[in-house]
Design an enzyme around this catalytic site. Sequence first.
Site, PDB file in Angstrom:
ATOM      1  N   CYS A  33       0.765  -1.235  -0.095  1.00 39.32           N
ATOM      2  CA  CYS A  33       0.023   0.177  -0.022  1.00 39.32           C
ATOM      3  C   CYS A  33       0.902   1.418  -0.099  1.00 39.32           C
ATOM      4  O   CYS A  33       0.326   2.386  -0.143  1.00 39.32           O
ATOM      5  CB  CYS A  33      -0.745  -0.004   1.119  1.00 39.32           C
ATOM      6  SG  CYS A  33      -0.171   0.038   2.750  1.00 39.32           S
ATOM      7  N   CYS A 102      -2.301  -3.723   8.355  1.00 37.40           N
ATOM      8  CA  CYS A 102      -1.868  -2.253   8.636  1.00 37.40           C
ATOM      9  C   CYS A 102      -1.411  -2.344  10.111  1.00 37.40           C
ATOM     10  O   CYS A 102      -0.851  -1.460  10.815  1.00 37.40           O
ATOM     11  CB  CYS A 102      -3.175  -1.431   8.658  1.00 37.40           C
ATOM     12  SG  CYS A 102      -4.121  -1.740   7.025  1.00 37.40           S
TER      13      CYS A 102
HETATM   14 FE1  FES Z   1      -1.439   0.818   4.327  1.00 37.36          FE
HETATM   15 FE2  FES Z   1      -3.458   0.383   6.058  1.00 37.36          FE
HETATM   16  S1  FES Z   1      -3.793   0.218   3.743  1.00 37.36           S
HETATM   17  S2  FES Z   1      -1.376   0.650   6.337  1.00 37.36           S
END
Ligand code: FES
Length: 127
Positions: A33, A102
């Site tokens: 991400c 996360c």
């Molecule tokens: Fe990247 Fe949550 S989507 S830390």
Amino acid sequence: MYNKKVIEVFSNPKNVGEMPDANGVGTAGNASCGDIMKVYLKIEDDIIKDASFETFGCAAAIASSSVATEMIKGLSPEKALNVKNSEVVEILEGLPPQKIHCSVLAEEAIHAAINDYKMKMESESKK
Ligand code: FES
């Protein structure tokens, strides 16, 4: 997507911000991400006196950082290494499955900060 508890913690996170006098700093990033979390620790007499974080990430990452930094305050660095992301998720009363990674970021950033502290202590003792 998030439960009430996550939204509550995310809306009012604790321990946000840089800590200029930290003696342990660690960063963790998630390649998928692109989010980044930085954890600051102030350790004295083998106790984590203070912990803070800066997170460039999603709501789950910010809520996890808040909970994780609260959990490790008052612990020895060794005990803090045992804090698991699953405990953070439990306190948050659950995260969506695609958001579990996360909370891992918080665990990893804490480990990195403790290792940074340990390395500093080792090089101090060699002086
Ligand atoms: Fe990247 Fe949550 S989507 S830390």
